[in-house]
Design a protein around this motif. Sequence first.
Motif, PDB file in Angstrom:
ATOM      1  N   GLY A  92      -5.701  -2.515  19.114  1.00  0.00           N
ATOM      2  CA  GLY A  92      -5.636  -1.325  19.968  1.00  0.00           C
ATOM      3  C   GLY A  92      -6.267  -0.155  19.236  1.00  0.00           C
ATOM      4  O   GLY A  92      -5.990   0.056  18.062  1.00  0.00           O
ATOM      5  N   GLY A 115       0.848  -1.197   0.000  1.00  0.00           N
ATOM      6  CA  GLY A 115       0.000   0.000   0.000  1.00  0.00           C
ATOM      7  C   GLY A 115       0.875   1.235   0.000  1.00  0.00           C
ATOM      8  O   GLY A 115       1.800   1.374  -0.788  1.00  0.00           O
ATOM      9  N   THR A 123      -5.034   3.441  24.913  1.00  0.00           N
ATOM     10  CA  THR A 123      -5.552   2.566  23.899  1.00  0.00           C
ATOM     11  C   THR A 123      -6.240   1.379  24.547  1.00  0.00           C
ATOM     12  O   THR A 123      -6.188   1.221  25.767  1.00  0.00           O
ATOM     13  CB  THR A 123      -4.426   2.130  22.932  1.00  0.00           C
ATOM     14  N   VAL A 144      -0.821   3.941  13.334  1.00  0.00           N
ATOM     15  CA  VAL A 144      -1.968   3.894  14.257  1.00  0.00           C
ATOM     16  C   VAL A 144      -1.518   3.645  15.702  1.00  0.00           C
ATOM     17  O   VAL A 144      -2.251   3.089  16.509  1.00  0.00           O
ATOM     18  CB  VAL A 144      -3.006   2.821  13.826  1.00  0.00           C
TER      19      VAL A 144
HETATM   20  C1  LIG Z   1      -2.708   0.576  19.189  1.00  0.00           C
HETATM   21  C2  LIG Z   1      -1.211   0.560  19.098  1.00  0.00           C
HETATM   22  C3  LIG Z   1      -0.462   1.467  19.833  1.00  0.00           C
HETATM   23  C4  LIG Z   1       0.925   1.446  19.735  1.00  0.00           C
HETATM   24  N1  LIG Z   1       1.637   2.409  20.384  1.00  0.00           N
HETATM   25  C5  LIG Z   1       2.983   2.437  20.290  1.00  0.00           C
HETATM   26  C6  LIG Z   1       3.715   3.482  20.870  1.00  0.00           C
HETATM   27  O1  LIG Z   1       3.165   4.435  21.417  1.00  0.00           O
HETATM   28  N2  LIG Z   1       5.066   3.438  20.772  1.00  0.00           N
HETATM   29  C7  LIG Z   1       5.715   2.435  20.140  1.00  0.00           C
HETATM   30  O2  LIG Z   1       6.936   2.448  20.131  1.00  0.00           O
HETATM   31  N3  LIG Z   1       5.033   1.424  19.521  1.00  0.00           N
HETATM   32  C8  LIG Z   1       3.687   1.417  19.576  1.00  0.00           C
HETATM   33  N4  LIG Z   1       2.966   0.440  18.950  1.00  0.00           N
HETATM   34  C9  LIG Z   1       3.680  -0.634  18.254  1.00  0.00           C
HETATM   35  C10 LIG Z   1       4.095  -0.222  16.846  1.00  0.00           C
HETATM   36  O3  LIG Z   1       3.123   0.588  16.233  1.00  0.00           O
HETATM   37  C11 LIG Z   1       4.329  -1.451  15.977  1.00  0.00           C
HETATM   38  O4  LIG Z   1       5.114  -2.364  16.667  1.00  0.00           O
HETATM   39  C12 LIG Z   1       5.039  -1.113  14.683  1.00  0.00           C
HETATM   40  O5  LIG Z   1       4.372  -0.067  14.019  1.00  0.00           O
HETATM   41  C13 LIG Z   1       5.120  -2.335  13.785  1.00  0.00           C
HETATM   42  O6  LIG Z   1       5.752  -1.942  12.603  1.00  0.00           O
HETATM   43  P1  LIG Z   1       6.016  -2.985  11.437  1.00  0.00           P
HETATM   44  O7  LIG Z   1       6.870  -2.297  10.445  1.00  0.00           O
HETATM   45  O8  LIG Z   1       6.533  -4.256  12.015  1.00  0.00           O
HETATM   46  O9  LIG Z   1       4.566  -3.332  10.862  1.00  0.00           O
HETATM   47  P2  LIG Z   1       3.571  -2.465   9.943  1.00  0.00           P
HETATM   48  O10 LIG Z   1       3.641  -1.024  10.253  1.00  0.00           O
HETATM   49  O11 LIG Z   1       2.245  -3.112  10.052  1.00  0.00           O
HETATM   50  O12 LIG Z   1       4.161  -2.644   8.484  1.00  0.00           O
HETATM   51  C14 LIG Z   1       4.050  -3.844   7.757  1.00  0.00           C
HETATM   52  C15 LIG Z   1       3.827  -3.458   6.309  1.00  0.00           C
HETATM   53  O13 LIG Z   1       3.946  -4.606   5.476  1.00  0.00           O
HETATM   54  C16 LIG Z   1       3.096  -4.402   4.350  1.00  0.00           C
HETATM   55  N5  LIG Z   1       2.850  -5.686   3.694  1.00  0.00           N
HETATM   56  C17 LIG Z   1       2.167  -6.742   4.187  1.00  0.00           C
HETATM   57  N6  LIG Z   1       2.136  -7.741   3.288  1.00  0.00           N
HETATM   58  C18 LIG Z   1       2.813  -7.308   2.190  1.00  0.00           C
HETATM   59  C19 LIG Z   1       3.113  -7.885   0.916  1.00  0.00           C
HETATM   60  N7  LIG Z   1       2.696  -9.122   0.571  1.00  0.00           N
HETATM   61  N8  LIG Z   1       3.837  -7.161   0.016  1.00  0.00           N
HETATM   62  C20 LIG Z   1       4.254  -5.886   0.337  1.00  0.00           C
HETATM   63  N9  LIG Z   1       3.978  -5.293   1.527  1.00  0.00           N
HETATM   64  C21 LIG Z   1       3.273  -6.004   2.442  1.00  0.00           C
HETATM   65  C22 LIG Z   1       1.842  -3.795   4.977  1.00  0.00           C
HETATM   66  O14 LIG Z   1       1.052  -3.100   4.016  1.00  0.00           O
HETATM   67  C23 LIG Z   1       2.437  -2.883   6.053  1.00  0.00           C
HETATM   68  O15 LIG Z   1       2.537  -1.533   5.631  1.00  0.00           O
HETATM   69  C24 LIG Z   1       1.573   0.470  18.956  1.00  0.00           C
HETATM   70  C25 LIG Z   1       0.808  -0.432  18.199  1.00  0.00           C
HETATM   71  C26 LIG Z   1      -0.578  -0.370  18.241  1.00  0.00           C
HETATM   72  C27 LIG Z   1      -1.386  -1.282  17.378  1.00  0.00           C
END
Ligand SMILES: Cc1cc2nc3c(=O)[nH]c(=O)nc-3n(C[C@H](O)[C@H](O)[C@H](O)COP(=O)(O)OP(=O)(O)OC[C@H]3O[C@@H](n4cnc5c(N)ncnc54)[C@H](O)[C@@H]3O)c2cc1C
Length: 498
Positions: free
Chosen positions: A233, A36, A272, A45
Motif C-alpha cells: 500500500g 532497526g 492508498t 507507513v
Molecule cells: C498502506 C497501509 C495503510 C495502513 N493503514 C492503516 C490505518 O489507517 N489504520 C490502521 O489501524 N492500520 C493501518 N494499516 C495496518 C497497520 O499499519 C499494520 O497492521 C501494523 O502497523 C502492523 O504492525 P506490526 O507491529 O505487526 O508490524 P511492523 O510495524 O512491520 O513491525 C514489525 C517489526 O519487526 C521488526 N523485525 C523483523 N524481523 C526482526 C528480527 N529478526 N529481529 C528484530 N526485529 C525484527 C521489523 O524491523 C519491524 O519494525 C496500514 C498498513 C499499510 C501497509
Amino acid sequence: MSQILDMLVVGGGINGVGIARDAAGRGLSVQLIEKGDLACATSSVSSKLIHGGLRYLEHGAFRLVHEALAEREVLLASAPHIIWPLRFVLPHDRGLRSRALLRFGLFIYDHLGDRRTLPGTETVKLRNHPYGLPLQSRLTTGFVYSDCWVQDARLVVLNARDAAAHGARITTRTEMRSAQRVNNSWRIIVEQSGEAKEIMARILVNAAGPWVVDILHRAGIAHSKAEIRLIKGSHIVVPRLYDGAQAYILQNDDRRVIFVLPYEEKFSLIGTTDIPYAGDHEHLAIDPIEVEYLCRAVSRWFKKPVVPQDVVWSYAGVRPLYDDKESDAESVTRDYVLDLNARDGTASLLSVFGGKITTYRRLAEHAMEKLAPSLPGLKGPWTASATLPGGDLPDHNAPAFAEGLARDYPFLEAAAALRLTRNYGTDARRILGTARRAEDLGRGFGYGFSERELDWLVKEEWARTSEDVLWRRSKLGLHLGRDAVAAISGHLAVSKEN
Ligand SMILES: Cc1cc2nc3c(=O)[nH]c(=O)nc-3n(C[C@H](O)[C@H](O)[C@H](O)COP(=O)(O)OP(=O)(O)OC[C@H]3O[C@@H](n4cnc5c(N)ncnc54)[C@H](O)[C@@H]3O)c2cc1C
C-alpha cells in the motif's frame, strides 16, 4: 547462565510494543528487540487512521469493525495529544454505491461500536456547504461521519516508553538471529552492533509483521498453521488541496476507496493502493503506476486535478495480513490471528498474523489471554483506562493546552506550541523546563525544533539517526531544509560520541 526473562518480544512495531507494554504492566519481566528503529516498518507507513473501517462492512468483517469502532474512543482518551477526531466526507455519485447502501452502512457504523464522544453521521448538501467547495459541481449529496487520526509512529514510541516505565527493556538496532528451546525456555541469539548475545526467556513473542514467517524459520519452526499475505500500500503527499479540517473518502471505479487527509498543516495525504506483493520488503518505494492511480482516483472528484508533478513526498509499505485465501488483495481480512506454538505449556511461542494499528491494544490483551495458562497468577487487563505518556491533557483538550503553553513560554509561536503539544502532550512542559528565552533551548533548527527537543528524542525516545528524528518521531522532514538536516545529523553524531 543469564537471567531468564518472562518474555522476549521480537519486533518494535505497534503490535510488539503493545504486547510488551501490556505484559510489563502486569508485572512480567520483558525485553523487546527491534532490528532497526521503532516503527521503522509497517507501523509508520499507514494511512494513520484509528478507524472501524467502513468498507470492511461490505466484507462482513463485523467482529473486526465492532472491536475497532470501540477502540476509537478508548485510544482517543488514552492519547488525546497524538490522536484526534476527524470528520470524513463521503460524496455520493451516480453509478457508484447507491445512497441507500451508503446510508445503511453508516447507520451500522454509527451503532456497532461503543460511540460516546464522536459525533454521528449527517447528510450535507454539497452545493451550499463548505465541504463541497473543493469538489466538482455535479456532486450534490455527501455523508459526513467520524473516525480518528493518529500519529502512527509516535503511538509506537509512546507505547515503548510506557512499557519501559513499567520495567520493560527496549533495545533497538538488535536483531534476532536464532532461537531454540532449551529445557523449558527459549535461548535466543541476537546481534547488536555486530556482536552476538544470548537472551533466555520463557515466552517468545513473534511480532515481526512482514517478517513473521522468517522469525518462525529462525526459531526452527518450518510450518505454522497460519500464513501471511503481503499486500503493498502506498501514499502520496501533495500541497494542501483545500482549507478545512475535514477528510474525504472517495470511491473509485474499481470499488476501492481512497482517503484524502489533511496532513502536517500545509499538505494533503492521499492513499492508498492494494497490490499483492512478493518482492523485497526491506526497501519499498511507490511505483509510478501507483502515483498515477492515486492522482486519477482523486481527480475524478476534486475540481483541481492532482497530477504526479504535485507529489512532494511518498511512502510505501506492505500489510502483513493473515491469509484467509480470499482471491483479491482488497478482500483479504484485516483481522488478526494469534498462533500459539507451545510444548506442554512451556517455552511458548506466540506469533502475530495481521492486525491493524487501531486494534493493537485489544490484540495485546488477547495475546495475554492466550499466554495466561503458562503464566500462573497473571494480573488482569489494565490498559483500557490507562493513559500513554503525555496523554494526561486536562479535558483531553490539546488546543487549550497549547494555548497555555504559549502563554507560559511567550517566546514560543502559537504554531510551535501546538506542534509540541501534538507530539508530546503534557511532556512538552518537561522538555521546555525552565526556559525563559528561545536561546535557553539551545540551537534552533527551524520550524520551532530545538536542540533541547532533539536531546529529548535521543534520551527518552531511542532516536539515533536523522531519519528516526525527521520521519518517525516527527514529520519535520517535510518542513526542514538540507542545512537543518545536516545540522541535526551533526548534533546526533556528537551525541553518539559523548
Ligand atoms: C498502506 C497501509 C495503510 C495502513 N493503514 C492503516 C490505518 O489507517 N489504520 C490502521 O489501524 N492500520 C493501518 N494499516 C495496518 C497497520 O499499519 C499494520 O497492521 C501494523 O502497523 C502492523 O504492525 P506490526 O507491529 O505487526 O508490524 P511492523 O510495524 O512491520 O513491525 C514489525 C517489526 O519487526 C521488526 N523485525 C523483523 N524481523 C526482526 C528480527 N529478526 N529481529 C528484530 N526485529 C525484527 C521489523 O524491523 C519491524 O519494525 C496500514 C498498513 C499499510 C501497509
